[in-house]
Write a protein that holds these residues in place. Sequence first.
Motif, PDB file in Angstrom:
ATOM      1  N   SER A  31       2.121  11.553 -28.764  1.00 43.43           N
ATOM      2  CA  SER A  31       3.125  12.204 -29.601  1.00 43.43           C
ATOM      3  C   SER A  31       2.685  13.601 -29.986  1.00 43.43           C
ATOM      4  O   SER A  31       3.482  14.523 -30.053  1.00 43.43           O
ATOM      5  CB  SER A  31       3.413  11.371 -30.846  1.00 43.43           C
ATOM      6  OG  SER A  31       2.305  11.352 -31.710  1.00 43.43           O
ATOM      7  N   SER A  32       1.388  13.774 -30.207  1.00 42.37           N
ATOM      8  CA  SER A  32       0.847  15.094 -30.536  1.00 42.37           C
ATOM      9  C   SER A  32       1.069  16.051 -29.372  1.00 42.37           C
ATOM     10  O   SER A  32       1.517  17.170 -29.548  1.00 42.37           O
ATOM     11  CB  SER A  32      -0.634  14.957 -30.861  1.00 42.37           C
ATOM     12  OG  SER A  32      -1.203  16.203 -31.117  1.00 42.37           O
ATOM     13  N   LEU A  33       0.791  15.583 -28.163  1.00 48.16           N
ATOM     14  CA  LEU A  33       0.992  16.394 -26.983  1.00 48.16           C
ATOM     15  C   LEU A  33       2.471  16.701 -26.785  1.00 48.16           C
ATOM     16  O   LEU A  33       2.840  17.837 -26.488  1.00 48.16           O
ATOM     17  CB  LEU A  33       0.411  15.681 -25.762  1.00 48.16           C
ATOM     18  CG  LEU A  33       0.544  16.407 -24.424  1.00 48.16           C
ATOM     19  CD1 LEU A  33      -0.146  17.765 -24.490  1.00 48.16           C
ATOM     20  CD2 LEU A  33      -0.051  15.571 -23.318  1.00 48.16           C
ATOM     21  N   THR A  50       3.910  16.632 -35.189  1.00 46.16           N
ATOM     22  CA  THR A  50       2.771  17.297 -35.806  1.00 46.16           C
ATOM     23  C   THR A  50       3.004  18.789 -35.691  1.00 46.16           C
ATOM     24  O   THR A  50       3.703  19.252 -34.801  1.00 46.16           O
ATOM     25  CB  THR A  50       1.439  16.941 -35.113  1.00 46.16           C
ATOM     26  OG1 THR A  50       1.536  17.286 -33.736  1.00 46.16           O
ATOM     27  CG2 THR A  50       1.109  15.469 -35.261  1.00 46.16           C
ATOM     28  N   GLN A  51       2.405  19.518 -36.591  1.00 42.41           N
ATOM     29  CA  GLN A  51       2.573  20.959 -36.580  1.00 42.41           C
ATOM     30  C   GLN A  51       1.830  21.550 -35.396  1.00 42.41           C
ATOM     31  O   GLN A  51       0.706  21.166 -35.091  1.00 42.41           O
ATOM     32  CB  GLN A  51       2.029  21.541 -37.872  1.00 42.41           C
ATOM     33  CG  GLN A  51       2.237  23.027 -37.974  1.00 42.41           C
ATOM     34  CD  GLN A  51       1.794  23.543 -39.313  1.00 42.41           C
ATOM     35  OE1 GLN A  51       1.321  22.791 -40.161  1.00 42.41           O
ATOM     36  NE2 GLN A  51       1.939  24.826 -39.516  1.00 42.41           N
ATOM     37  N   LEU A  94      -5.544  22.016 -28.592  1.00 42.95           N
ATOM     38  CA  LEU A  94      -5.806  20.689 -29.147  1.00 42.95           C
ATOM     39  C   LEU A  94      -5.059  19.595 -28.387  1.00 42.95           C
ATOM     40  O   LEU A  94      -4.455  18.709 -28.955  1.00 42.95           O
ATOM     41  CB  LEU A  94      -5.458  20.653 -30.643  1.00 42.95           C
ATOM     42  CG  LEU A  94      -6.040  19.501 -31.461  1.00 42.95           C
ATOM     43  CD1 LEU A  94      -7.549  19.454 -31.370  1.00 42.95           C
ATOM     44  CD2 LEU A  94      -5.625  19.614 -32.906  1.00 42.95           C
ATOM     45  N   ALA A  95      -5.113  19.693 -27.048  1.00 43.71           N
ATOM     46  CA  ALA A  95      -4.453  18.709 -26.209  1.00 43.71           C
ATOM     47  C   ALA A  95      -5.419  18.048 -25.229  1.00 43.71           C
ATOM     48  O   ALA A  95      -4.990  17.382 -24.300  1.00 43.71           O
ATOM     49  CB  ALA A  95      -3.299  19.362 -25.448  1.00 43.71           C
ATOM     50  N   CYS A  96      -6.741  18.257 -25.424  1.00 41.84           N
ATOM     51  CA  CYS A  96      -7.737  17.612 -24.570  1.00 41.84           C
ATOM     52  C   CYS A  96      -9.034  17.478 -25.363  1.00 41.84           C
ATOM     53  O   CYS A  96      -9.088  17.856 -26.532  1.00 41.84           O
ATOM     54  CB  CYS A  96      -7.973  18.417 -23.279  1.00 41.84           C
ATOM     55  SG  CYS A  96      -8.944  19.922 -23.497  1.00 41.84           S
ATOM     56  N   SER A  97     -10.058  16.970 -24.723  1.00 39.53           N
ATOM     57  CA  SER A  97     -11.355  16.839 -25.403  1.00 39.53           C
ATOM     58  C   SER A  97     -12.472  17.531 -24.629  1.00 39.53           C
ATOM     59  O   SER A  97     -13.642  17.275 -24.864  1.00 39.53           O
ATOM     60  CB  SER A  97     -11.696  15.362 -25.597  1.00 39.53           C
ATOM     61  OG  SER A  97     -11.861  14.729 -24.334  1.00 39.53           O
ATOM     62  N   THR A  98     -12.121  18.432 -23.714  1.00 34.52           N
ATOM     63  CA  THR A  98     -13.128  19.016 -22.837  1.00 34.52           C
ATOM     64  C   THR A  98     -14.010  20.060 -23.510  1.00 34.52           C
ATOM     65  O   THR A  98     -15.026  20.458 -22.946  1.00 34.52           O
ATOM     66  CB  THR A  98     -12.483  19.636 -21.580  1.00 34.52           C
ATOM     67  OG1 THR A  98     -11.564  20.654 -21.984  1.00 34.52           O
ATOM     68  CG2 THR A  98     -11.768  18.567 -20.759  1.00 34.52           C
ATOM     69  N   ASP A 149      -9.123  16.852 -38.563  1.00 29.96           N
ATOM     70  CA  ASP A 149      -7.849  16.243 -38.928  1.00 29.96           C
ATOM     71  C   ASP A 149      -7.496  15.131 -37.933  1.00 29.96           C
ATOM     72  O   ASP A 149      -8.241  14.876 -36.984  1.00 29.96           O
ATOM     73  CB  ASP A 149      -6.740  17.292 -39.051  1.00 29.96           C
ATOM     74  CG  ASP A 149      -6.410  17.989 -37.740  1.00 29.96           C
ATOM     75  OD1 ASP A 149      -6.840  17.514 -36.662  1.00 29.96           O
ATOM     76  OD2 ASP A 149      -5.709  19.008 -37.782  1.00 29.96           O
ATOM     77  N   ASP A 150      -6.374  14.471 -38.156  1.00 31.29           N
ATOM     78  CA  ASP A 150      -5.983  13.343 -37.302  1.00 31.29           C
ATOM     79  C   ASP A 150      -5.820  13.751 -35.843  1.00 31.29           C
ATOM     80  O   ASP A 150      -6.198  13.008 -34.934  1.00 31.29           O
ATOM     81  CB  ASP A 150      -4.678  12.719 -37.799  1.00 31.29           C
ATOM     82  CG  ASP A 150      -4.855  11.948 -39.095  1.00 31.29           C
ATOM     83  OD1 ASP A 150      -6.014  11.624 -39.449  1.00 31.29           O
ATOM     84  OD2 ASP A 150      -3.833  11.675 -39.765  1.00 31.29           O
ATOM     85  N   ASP A 151      -5.251  14.934 -35.596  1.00 27.37           N
ATOM     86  CA  ASP A 151      -5.053  15.374 -34.215  1.00 27.37           C
ATOM     87  C   ASP A 151      -6.392  15.566 -33.502  1.00 27.37           C
ATOM     88  O   ASP A 151      -6.559  15.157 -32.358  1.00 27.37           O
ATOM     89  CB  ASP A 151      -4.257  16.678 -34.166  1.00 27.37           C
ATOM     90  CG  ASP A 151      -2.805  16.485 -34.577  1.00 27.37           C
ATOM     91  OD1 ASP A 151      -2.278  15.364 -34.418  1.00 27.37           O
ATOM     92  OD2 ASP A 151      -2.200  17.459 -35.068  1.00 27.37           O
ATOM     93  N   GLU A 152      -7.349  16.186 -34.189  1.00 27.71           N
ATOM     94  CA  GLU A 152      -8.661  16.379 -33.581  1.00 27.71           C
ATOM     95  C   GLU A 152      -9.340  15.031 -33.354  1.00 27.71           C
ATOM     96  O   GLU A 152      -9.929  14.795 -32.286  1.00 27.71           O
ATOM     97  CB  GLU A 152      -9.552  17.274 -34.447  1.00 27.71           C
ATOM     98  CG  GLU A 152     -10.908  17.528 -33.805  1.00 27.71           C
ATOM     99  CD  GLU A 152     -11.818  18.453 -34.598  1.00 27.71           C
ATOM    100  OE1 GLU A 152     -12.960  18.642 -34.158  1.00 27.71           O
ATOM    101  OE2 GLU A 152     -11.396  18.972 -35.652  1.00 27.71           O
TER     102      GLU A 152
END
Length: 186
Positions: free
Chosen positions: A23-25, A53-54, A111-115, A133-136
Amino acid sequence: APLSSALPFPAAAASSVGLRALSSLASRLLGEGKGLGKAPRGGLALARCLPRTQVRPHMHHNHNPDGETIKVTFIDKDGDEHDIEAPVGANLLEIAHMNDVELEGACEGSLACSTCHVIVEDEDHYDLMEEPDDDENDMLDLAFGLTETSRLGCQVICKPELDGLRVRIPSATRNMAVDGFVPKPH
Protein backbone atom coordinates in the motif's frame (compact mmCIF):
# COMPACT_ATOMS: atom_id res chain seq x y z
CA ALA A 1 -15.12 -9.53 -10.26
CA PRO A 2 -12.46 -10.44 -7.69
CA LEU A 3 -10.28 -7.72 -6.21
CA SER A 4 -7.22 -9.19 -7.91
CA SER A 5 -8.55 -8.07 -11.31
CA ALA A 6 -8.46 -4.45 -10.12
CA LEU A 7 -4.84 -4.64 -8.91
CA PRO A 8 -2.05 -3.31 -11.16
CA PHE A 9 0.28 -6.11 -9.95
CA PRO A 10 0.05 -9.90 -9.52
CA ALA A 11 -2.18 -10.95 -6.62
CA ALA A 12 0.64 -13.18 -5.33
CA ALA A 13 2.69 -10.04 -4.67
CA ALA A 14 0.20 -9.00 -1.98
CA SER A 15 0.99 -12.05 0.13
CA SER A 16 4.76 -12.17 -0.46
CA VAL A 17 5.52 -8.48 0.03
CA GLY A 18 2.94 -7.65 2.65
CA LEU A 19 -0.13 -5.51 2.32
CA ARG A 20 1.38 -2.60 4.27
CA ALA A 21 4.51 -2.31 2.13
CA LEU A 22 2.41 -2.75 -0.99
CA SER A 23 0.00 0.00 0.00
CA SER A 24 2.92 2.32 0.72
CA LEU A 25 4.34 1.65 -2.72
CA ALA A 26 0.93 2.09 -4.37
CA SER A 27 0.49 5.46 -2.69
CA ARG A 28 3.85 6.63 -3.97
CA LEU A 29 3.17 5.43 -7.49
CA LEU A 30 -0.31 6.91 -7.64
CA GLY A 31 0.45 10.13 -5.80
CA GLU A 32 -1.34 11.36 -2.70
CA GLY A 33 -5.07 11.81 -3.15
CA LYS A 34 -5.29 10.05 -6.52
CA GLY A 35 -7.27 6.87 -6.92
CA LEU A 36 -7.63 4.25 -9.59
CA GLY A 37 -11.11 5.34 -10.41
CA LYS A 38 -13.93 2.85 -10.70
CA ALA A 39 -13.19 -0.79 -10.14
CA PRO A 40 -14.63 -3.52 -12.33
CA ARG A 41 -18.32 -4.20 -11.66
CA GLY A 42 -18.69 -5.82 -8.23
CA GLY A 43 -15.03 -5.18 -7.29
CA LEU A 44 -13.42 -2.78 -4.85
CA ALA A 45 -11.32 0.20 -5.83
CA LEU A 46 -7.71 -0.22 -4.72
CA ALA A 47 -7.76 3.35 -3.45
CA ARG A 48 -10.46 2.40 -0.93
CA CYS A 49 -8.98 -0.89 0.28
CA LEU A 50 -5.40 0.24 0.85
CA PRO A 51 -4.39 2.87 3.43
CA ARG A 52 -2.66 6.01 2.19
CA THR A 53 0.70 7.26 3.37
CA GLN A 54 2.19 10.64 2.75
CA VAL A 55 4.60 10.79 -0.18
CA ARG A 56 8.09 11.67 1.00
CA PRO A 57 10.27 14.11 -0.89
CA HIS A 58 12.74 12.58 -3.32
CA MET A 59 16.41 12.84 -2.26
CA HIS A 60 18.39 16.04 -2.86
CA HIS A 61 17.64 17.82 0.40
CA ASN A 62 18.76 21.40 0.81
CA HIS A 63 22.03 20.96 2.60
CA ASN A 64 23.31 23.29 5.30
CA PRO A 65 24.10 26.59 3.54
CA ASP A 66 26.84 27.33 6.10
CA GLY A 67 28.80 24.34 4.83
CA GLU A 68 28.78 22.57 8.21
CA THR A 69 29.94 18.95 7.98
CA ILE A 70 30.25 15.93 10.22
CA LYS A 71 32.54 12.91 9.97
CA VAL A 72 30.78 9.75 8.75
CA THR A 73 32.56 6.44 8.23
CA PHE A 74 31.12 3.84 5.84
CA ILE A 75 32.45 0.30 6.31
CA ASP A 76 31.93 -1.50 3.01
CA LYS A 77 31.20 -5.18 2.46
CA ASP A 78 34.95 -5.91 2.23
CA GLY A 79 35.63 -4.22 5.58
CA ASP A 80 37.30 -1.17 4.02
CA GLU A 81 36.55 2.11 5.79
CA HIS A 82 35.62 5.29 3.94
CA ASP A 83 35.94 8.42 6.11
CA ILE A 84 33.83 11.22 4.68
CA GLU A 85 33.12 14.84 5.62
CA ALA A 86 29.35 14.77 5.16
CA PRO A 87 27.27 17.93 4.81
CA VAL A 88 24.73 18.46 7.58
CA GLY A 89 21.25 18.01 6.10
CA ALA A 90 22.24 15.32 3.58
CA ASN A 91 21.11 11.73 3.97
CA LEU A 92 23.51 8.77 4.03
CA LEU A 93 22.44 7.53 0.60
CA GLU A 94 23.25 10.89 -0.99
CA ILE A 95 26.56 11.05 0.85
CA ALA A 96 27.52 7.56 -0.30
CA HIS A 97 26.70 8.40 -3.92
CA MET A 98 28.56 11.74 -3.77
CA ASN A 99 31.66 9.88 -2.55
CA ASP A 100 31.57 6.73 -4.72
CA VAL A 101 30.71 4.46 -1.79
CA GLU A 102 28.79 1.39 -2.99
CA LEU A 103 25.39 1.79 -1.35
CA GLU A 104 22.75 0.72 -3.83
CA GLY A 105 19.57 2.78 -3.32
CA ALA A 106 17.55 1.14 -6.12
CA CYS A 107 14.49 3.36 -5.48
CA GLU A 108 16.67 6.49 -5.35
CA GLY A 109 15.55 7.42 -1.86
CA SER A 110 11.78 7.20 -2.35
CA LEU A 111 11.40 4.67 0.50
CA ALA A 112 10.23 1.87 -1.78
CA CYS A 113 13.06 -0.65 -1.25
CA SER A 114 15.62 -1.75 1.32
CA THR A 115 18.79 -1.66 -0.78
CA CYS A 116 20.29 1.33 1.10
CA HIS A 117 20.16 -0.65 4.35
CA VAL A 118 22.99 0.27 6.72
CA ILE A 119 23.85 -0.93 10.21
CA VAL A 120 24.75 1.74 12.74
CA GLU A 121 27.85 0.49 14.58
CA ASP A 122 27.42 2.55 17.76
CA GLU A 123 24.18 2.20 19.71
CA ASP A 124 24.69 5.67 21.22
CA HIS A 125 24.58 7.20 17.73
CA TYR A 126 21.56 5.04 16.87
CA ASP A 127 19.75 6.37 19.96
CA LEU A 128 20.35 9.97 18.79
CA MET A 129 18.45 9.35 15.55
CA GLU A 130 14.73 9.80 15.11
CA GLU A 131 12.81 6.54 15.43
CA PRO A 132 12.14 4.85 12.08
CA ASP A 133 8.54 5.40 11.03
CA ASP A 134 6.16 2.62 9.93
CA ASP A 135 7.09 2.98 6.25
CA GLU A 136 10.80 2.63 6.97
CA ASN A 137 10.17 -0.34 9.28
CA ASP A 138 8.12 -2.02 6.54
CA MET A 139 11.02 -1.70 4.11
CA LEU A 140 13.56 -2.77 6.75
CA ASP A 141 11.57 -5.99 7.21
CA LEU A 142 12.67 -6.85 3.66
CA ALA A 143 16.36 -6.04 4.26
CA PHE A 144 19.15 -8.61 4.20
CA GLY A 145 20.96 -9.03 7.53
CA LEU A 146 18.55 -6.96 9.64
CA THR A 147 19.85 -5.98 13.11
CA GLU A 148 18.61 -3.95 16.08
CA THR A 149 20.50 -0.90 14.76
CA SER A 150 19.50 -1.22 11.09
CA ARG A 151 18.32 1.88 9.22
CA LEU A 152 17.73 2.86 5.62
CA GLY A 153 20.46 5.23 4.50
CA CYS A 154 17.96 7.43 2.66
CA GLN A 155 16.18 8.12 5.97
CA VAL A 156 19.22 9.02 8.12
CA ILE A 157 19.78 12.76 7.87
CA CYS A 158 23.17 14.03 9.04
CA LYS A 159 23.02 16.42 11.97
CA PRO A 160 25.76 17.77 14.25
CA GLU A 161 25.08 15.32 17.09
CA LEU A 162 25.83 12.41 14.71
CA ASP A 163 29.45 13.55 14.20
CA GLY A 164 31.65 10.42 14.17
CA LEU A 165 28.82 8.17 12.90
CA ARG A 166 30.01 4.75 11.71
CA VAL A 167 27.75 2.60 9.52
CA ARG A 168 28.38 -0.84 8.05
CA ILE A 169 27.03 -1.77 4.64
CA PRO A 170 25.72 -5.37 4.65
CA SER A 171 27.39 -7.91 2.39
CA ALA A 172 24.26 -8.28 0.24
CA THR A 173 20.96 -6.61 -0.60
CA ARG A 174 17.60 -7.89 -1.74
CA ASN A 175 16.89 -6.35 -5.12
CA MET A 176 15.49 -7.38 -8.47
CA ALA A 177 18.55 -5.99 -10.30
CA VAL A 178 20.91 -8.40 -11.98
CA ASP A 179 23.93 -9.44 -9.89
CA GLY A 180 26.83 -7.12 -10.46
CA PHE A 181 24.61 -4.07 -11.10
CA VAL A 182 26.20 -0.91 -9.74
CA PRO A 183 23.81 2.06 -9.55
CA LYS A 184 24.93 5.39 -10.94
CA PRO A 185 24.08 8.49 -8.90
CA HIS A 186 22.13 11.11 -10.80
